[in-house]
Enzyme design. Structure first.
Site, PDB file in Angstrom:
ATOM      1  CE  LYS A  82      38.422   7.408   7.437  1.00  0.00           C
ATOM      2  NZ  LYS A  82      37.796   6.743   6.299  1.00  0.00           N
TER       3      LYS A  82
ATOM      4  NE  ARG B  39      37.824  -1.384   4.583  1.00  0.00           N
ATOM      5  CZ  ARG B  39      38.594  -0.363   4.214  1.00  0.00           C
ATOM      6  NH1 ARG B  39      39.127  -0.327   3.008  1.00  0.00           N
ATOM      7  NH2 ARG B  39      38.844   0.620   5.045  1.00  0.00           N
TER       8      ARG B  39
ATOM      9  NE  ARG C 164      43.316   2.830   0.324  1.00  0.00           N
ATOM     10  CZ  ARG C 164      42.565   3.188   1.355  1.00  0.00           C
ATOM     11  NH1 ARG C 164      42.559   4.444   1.773  1.00  0.00           N
ATOM     12  NH2 ARG C 164      41.794   2.332   1.960  1.00  0.00           N
TER      13      ARG C 164
ATOM     14  NE  ARG D 255      37.451   2.542  10.882  1.00  0.00           N
ATOM     15  CZ  ARG D 255      38.202   1.818  10.094  1.00  0.00           C
ATOM     16  NH1 ARG D 255      37.940   0.552   9.898  1.00  0.00           N
ATOM     17  NH2 ARG D 255      39.217   2.366   9.467  1.00  0.00           N
TER      18      ARG D 255
ATOM     19  NE  ARG E 287      45.383   0.665   2.768  1.00  0.00           N
ATOM     20  CZ  ARG E 287      45.056   1.860   3.232  1.00  0.00           C
ATOM     21  NH1 ARG E 287      45.797   2.905   2.954  1.00  0.00           N
ATOM     22  NH2 ARG E 287      43.986   2.019   3.969  1.00  0.00           N
TER      23      ARG E 287
END
Length: 193
Positions: free
Chosen positions: A14, A145, A128, A89, A134
């Site tokens: 995204k 998630r 990532r 969401r 993160r």
């Protein structure tokens, strides 16, 4: 004003594709993830509260996010339109966003849902996390998630499908291949700037 939602599970691309769409069509990018990460990095009261949820792989409360979006829209009155990345969401958030936009005399015109197999999502997110630091950098949080996405977020696709605004896009190709598929849909509403 043209408003687009780019939709998909964590790691579906995204952020990357939002940047491509923003550059090509000159839309204002509204990434709730970026807005929240900015608040967290500055250790604002909102950021401290949001980090508690984010570190557990949970969603930040709706009223906080809707308030941030309303401010972003108000701060850019000359905008050609907005691309919403990572929001809504949940169906409740979609309904709240629709109400907010109606109040501002606009609406969501198109919802593009990136579809990527779960194995690829986990691979992307682990990679990532290793480079970005993160909070979603371990496989346990990532799987949580993704499960949360399927449980709470996928119904948003049904909400917009019922309005005739949803297009599902294969998102596991290269960045360029995926962008071509997305552009084909956006071009039906808005030509590149």
């Amino acid at each position: 004003m043209f408003n687009l939602i780019l939709f998909g599970p964590p790691g579906s691309g995204k952020g990357t594709q939002s940047a491509n769409i923003t550059d090509t069509y000159q839309l204002q990018h509204v990434s709730t993830g970026d807005l929240l990460r900015d608040e967290v990095s500055r250790k604002t009261p909102l950021g401290v509260e949001a980090k508690k949820y984010m570190d557990q792989g949970l969603l930040v409360p709706d009223e906080v996010v809707i308030g941030m979006i309303s401010s972003k829209i108000d701060d850019t009155p000359e905008a050609r339109g907005f691309i919403f990345d990572g929001f809504p969401r949940t169906k409740a958030q979609a309904e709240a966003l629709d109400k907010l936009l109606e109040f501002k005399n606009t609406e969501i015109h198109l919802v593009l849902a990136l579809e990527v197999p779960e194995v690829e999502l986990i691979k992307r997110l682990v990679g990532r996390g290793a480079t970005s630091g993160r909070s979603d950098d371990n496989e346990e949080v990532i799987v949580k998630r993704i499960k949360e996405y399927h449980a709470k977020t996928e119904p948003v696709a049904g909400y917009y499908f019922a309005q005739g605004k949803l297009e599902r896009i294969k998102g596991d190709g290269t960045i360029d291949e995926t962008f071509k598929l997305l552009s084909k849909e956006v071009d039906k509403y808005l030509l590149p700037a």
